[in-house]
Scaffold this motif. Structure first.
Motif, PDB file in Angstrom:
ATOM      1  N   PHE A  14       0.818  -1.215   0.000  1.00  0.00           N
ATOM      2  CA  PHE A  14       0.000   0.000   0.000  1.00  0.00           C
ATOM      3  C   PHE A  14       0.853   1.266   0.000  1.00  0.00           C
ATOM      4  N   GLY A  15       2.066   1.155   0.514  1.00  0.00           N
ATOM      5  CA  GLY A  15       2.905   2.339   0.663  1.00  0.00           C
ATOM      6  C   GLY A  15       3.717   2.705  -0.555  1.00  0.00           C
ATOM      7  N   THR A  16       3.548   1.987  -1.642  1.00  0.00           N
ATOM      8  CA  THR A  16       4.261   2.294  -2.883  1.00  0.00           C
ATOM      9  C   THR A  16       3.257   2.388  -4.029  1.00  0.00           C
ATOM     10  N   PRO A  17       3.577   3.180  -5.068  1.00  0.00           N
ATOM     11  CA  PRO A  17       2.650   3.307  -6.199  1.00  0.00           C
ATOM     12  C   PRO A  17       2.775   2.184  -7.218  1.00  0.00           C
ATOM     13  N   ASN A  18       3.565   1.159  -6.906  1.00  0.00           N
ATOM     14  CA  ASN A  18       3.764   0.051  -7.843  1.00  0.00           C
ATOM     15  C   ASN A  18       2.549  -0.862  -7.903  1.00  0.00           C
ATOM     16  N   LEU A  19       2.402  -1.537  -9.039  1.00  0.00           N
ATOM     17  CA  LEU A  19       1.460  -2.654  -9.127  1.00  0.00           C
ATOM     18  C   LEU A  19       2.130  -3.865  -8.491  1.00  0.00           C
ATOM     19  N   TRP A  20       1.344  -4.649  -7.760  1.00  0.00           N
ATOM     20  CA  TRP A  20       1.850  -5.876  -7.140  1.00  0.00           C
ATOM     21  C   TRP A  20       1.012  -7.055  -7.631  1.00  0.00           C
ATOM     22  N   PHE A  21       1.673  -8.055  -8.181  1.00  0.00           N
ATOM     23  CA  PHE A  21       1.021  -9.287  -8.635  1.00  0.00           C
ATOM     24  C   PHE A  21       1.462 -10.382  -7.672  1.00  0.00           C
ATOM     25  N   ILE A  22       0.527 -10.848  -6.844  1.00  0.00           N
ATOM     26  CA  ILE A  22       0.882 -11.736  -5.733  1.00  0.00           C
ATOM     27  C   ILE A  22       0.193 -13.087  -5.869  1.00  0.00           C
ATOM     28  N   GLN A  23       0.979 -14.141  -5.695  1.00  0.00           N
ATOM     29  CA  GLN A  23       0.435 -15.497  -5.672  1.00  0.00           C
ATOM     30  C   GLN A  23       0.355 -15.982  -4.222  1.00  0.00           C
ATOM     31  N   PHE A  24      -0.840 -16.369  -3.804  1.00  0.00           N
ATOM     32  CA  PHE A  24      -1.012 -17.038  -2.517  1.00  0.00           C
ATOM     33  C   PHE A  24      -0.946 -18.542  -2.805  1.00  0.00           C
ATOM     34  N   TYR A  25       0.008 -19.226  -2.185  1.00  0.00           N
ATOM     35  CA  TYR A  25       0.235 -20.628  -2.534  1.00  0.00           C
ATOM     36  C   TYR A  25       0.308 -21.517  -1.293  1.00  0.00           C
ATOM     37  N   SER A  26       0.203 -22.811  -1.536  1.00  0.00           N
ATOM     38  CA  SER A  26       0.378 -23.808  -0.487  1.00  0.00           C
ATOM     39  C   SER A  26       1.396 -24.836  -0.957  1.00  0.00           C
ATOM     40  N   THR A  27       2.327 -25.200  -0.088  1.00  0.00           N
ATOM     41  CA  THR A  27       3.331 -26.205  -0.445  1.00  0.00           C
ATOM     42  C   THR A  27       2.699 -27.600  -0.573  1.00  0.00           C
ATOM     43  N   LYS A  28       1.445 -27.738  -0.148  1.00  0.00           N
ATOM     44  CA  LYS A  28       0.760 -29.023  -0.245  1.00  0.00           C
ATOM     45  C   LYS A  28       0.008 -29.176  -1.564  1.00  0.00           C
ATOM     46  N   SER A  29      -0.041 -28.116  -2.324  1.00  0.00           N
ATOM     47  CA  SER A  29      -0.805 -28.129  -3.579  1.00  0.00           C
ATOM     48  C   SER A  29       0.068 -28.534  -4.759  1.00  0.00           C
ATOM     49  N   GLU A  30      -0.373 -29.549  -5.503  1.00  0.00           N
ATOM     50  CA  GLU A  30       0.368 -29.990  -6.683  1.00  0.00           C
ATOM     51  C   GLU A  30       0.379 -28.899  -7.753  1.00  0.00           C
ATOM     52  N   GLU A  31      -0.735 -28.177  -7.904  1.00  0.00           N
ATOM     53  CA  GLU A  31      -0.788 -27.109  -8.901  1.00  0.00           C
ATOM     54  C   GLU A  31       0.205 -26.001  -8.565  1.00  0.00           C
ATOM     55  N   CYS A  32       0.366 -25.715  -7.275  1.00  0.00           N
ATOM     56  CA  CYS A  32       1.345 -24.700  -6.868  1.00  0.00           C
ATOM     57  C   CYS A  32       2.763 -25.168  -7.165  1.00  0.00           C
ATOM     58  N   HIS A  33       3.018 -26.467  -6.969  1.00  0.00           N
ATOM     59  CA  HIS A  33       4.325 -27.030  -7.321  1.00  0.00           C
ATOM     60  C   HIS A  33       4.594 -26.840  -8.809  1.00  0.00           C
ATOM     61  N   ARG A  34       3.589 -27.122  -9.621  1.00  0.00           N
ATOM     62  CA  ARG A  34       3.776 -27.025 -11.077  1.00  0.00           C
ATOM     63  C   ARG A  34       3.931 -25.572 -11.531  1.00  0.00           C
ATOM     64  N   LEU A  35       3.411 -24.645 -10.739  1.00  0.00           N
ATOM     65  CA  LEU A  35       3.426 -23.236 -11.146  1.00  0.00           C
ATOM     66  C   LEU A  35       4.744 -22.526 -10.811  1.00  0.00           C
ATOM     67  N   VAL A  36       5.566 -23.132  -9.967  1.00  0.00           N
ATOM     68  CA  VAL A  36       6.772 -22.458  -9.459  1.00  0.00           C
ATOM     69  C   VAL A  36       7.645 -21.889 -10.573  1.00  0.00           C
ATOM     70  N   SER A  37       8.058 -22.733 -11.523  1.00  0.00           N
ATOM     71  CA  SER A  37       8.983 -22.264 -12.575  1.00  0.00           C
ATOM     72  C   SER A  37       8.323 -21.199 -13.447  1.00  0.00           C
ATOM     73  N   ARG A  38       7.024 -21.360 -13.719  1.00  0.00           N
ATOM     74  CA  ARG A  38       6.324 -20.357 -14.537  1.00  0.00           C
ATOM     75  C   ARG A  38       6.210 -19.016 -13.801  1.00  0.00           C
ATOM     76  N   TRP A  39       5.953 -19.073 -12.495  1.00  0.00           N
ATOM     77  CA  TRP A  39       5.820 -17.832 -11.725  1.00  0.00           C
ATOM     78  C   TRP A  39       7.156 -17.081 -11.663  1.00  0.00           C
ATOM     79  N   LYS A  40       8.248 -17.824 -11.601  1.00  0.00           N
ATOM     80  CA  LYS A  40       9.566 -17.186 -11.626  1.00  0.00           C
ATOM     81  C   LYS A  40       9.811 -16.514 -12.976  1.00  0.00           C
ATOM     82  N   ARG A  41       9.355 -17.137 -14.051  1.00  0.00           N
ATOM     83  CA  ARG A  41       9.518 -16.531 -15.377  1.00  0.00           C
ATOM     84  C   ARG A  41       8.635 -15.277 -15.507  1.00  0.00           C
TER      85      ARG A  41
END
Length: 297
Positions: A71-98
């Protein structure tokens, strides 16, 4: 004696066979134990190393620093809420880094573990593993808090519901920049200049407003007005002393300043920092300008 010897031989043979079988069992047990240890270590490591603090994804958001950072910066923030127990979150890791790499210097890309930060996940309705991955974009604008508290402003998140491909996520995030870059021409110049004492103009042959300029306009939105002008508008280019090449112009109370070499984002950013007033000073000057204009009318 011969029978007794054979009896003893059978005993030794059975003892030897038991030892051999025991040795095989111990070896098999050790192999299985090592295999399970490796599996456990890999799972633990992957769970802990989804996003390191040294990587492209911002991984240090907590309940304590969230408001100041987001809130304290004028930047856009794109945030992923994830769980280490989720297979979809595991699969998304490399794509989210890209995604974070592609959006570097444009949008802040972060990740929050819902188990590590339950207060944040609950605040944004990500309660369970099945809710993840939840992708939310926090825009640059502040809005009055839904809680109704006086003088409290927050960024209201926009949920991403599109494809989880890198291209789709990047394109959507870029499309969320506010439309605050003015299309400047010789005809509307005076009107635009009168709206703010500090102005930034991007002269270019391109008809499209580049993402990096939208990001700068969003980040410096409280420090000056931003516009894009065409180099083909010769009268306008001549007015600011711009020759036939891409340039950034800052018009402020001290004069006109031109940057037409090394137009890289980090160079432009540092240059703007040196020329644009702090946000509060710019706001005060803008208010004074508008007030004087109204008095004249």
């Amino acid at each position: 004696d011969a029978q007794e010897s054979r009896g003893l031989g059978d005993v030794y043979k059975r003892q030897y066979q038991r030892r051999v079988r025991g040795s095989h069992i111990r070896k098999l047990y050790m192999r299985l134990s090592f295999f399970h240890f490796v599996l456990f270590f890999c799972f633990f490591y992957l769970a802990e190393a989804f996003y390191s603090r040294k990587g492209p994804v911002i991984a240090n958001l907590t309940k304590e620093n969230f408001a100041v950072s987001v809130f304290g910066t004028p930047n856009l923030w794109f945030i992923q809420f994830y769980s280490t127990k989720s297979e979809e979150c595991h699969r998304l890791v490399s794509r989210w880094k890209r995604v974070a790499t592609r959006l570097k210097d444009l949008v802040k890309v972060a990740a929050i573990d819902i188990d590590e930060q339950p207060a944040l996940s609950q605040a944004y309705n990500v309660h369970y593993e099945d809710d993840t991955p939840a992708l939310k974009l926090f825009p640059s604008e502040l809005q009055p808090s839904p809680s109704g508290k006086a003088n409290q402003y927050v960024k209201l998140p926009i949920n991403y519901k599109g494809s989880l491909t890198v291209d789709a996520m990047v394109e959507w995030a870029i499309s969320q920049f506010p439309e605050i870059v003015y299309r400047l021409t010789s005809k509307n110049l005076q009107e635009w200049l009168s709206s703010s004492p500090v102005n930034v103009i991007h002269f270019t042959d391109s008809g499209q407003i580049p993402s990096w300029f939208k990001a700068l306009a969003s980040e410096f939105r409280y420090r000056g007005s931003f516009a894009q002008a065409s180099l083909s508008d010769e009268a306008l280019a001549k007015r600011f002393g711009v020759e036939n090449k891409d340039a950034i112009v800052v018009s402020n109370p001290t004069g006109v300043h031109i940057l037409d070499e090394k137009l890289k984002r980090n160079v432009i950013y540092d240059w703007l920092i040196s020329l644009l007033p702090p946000a509060q000073e710019a706001k005060d000057a803008s208010t004074t300008t508008r007030g004087n204009k109204k008095d004249e009318l």
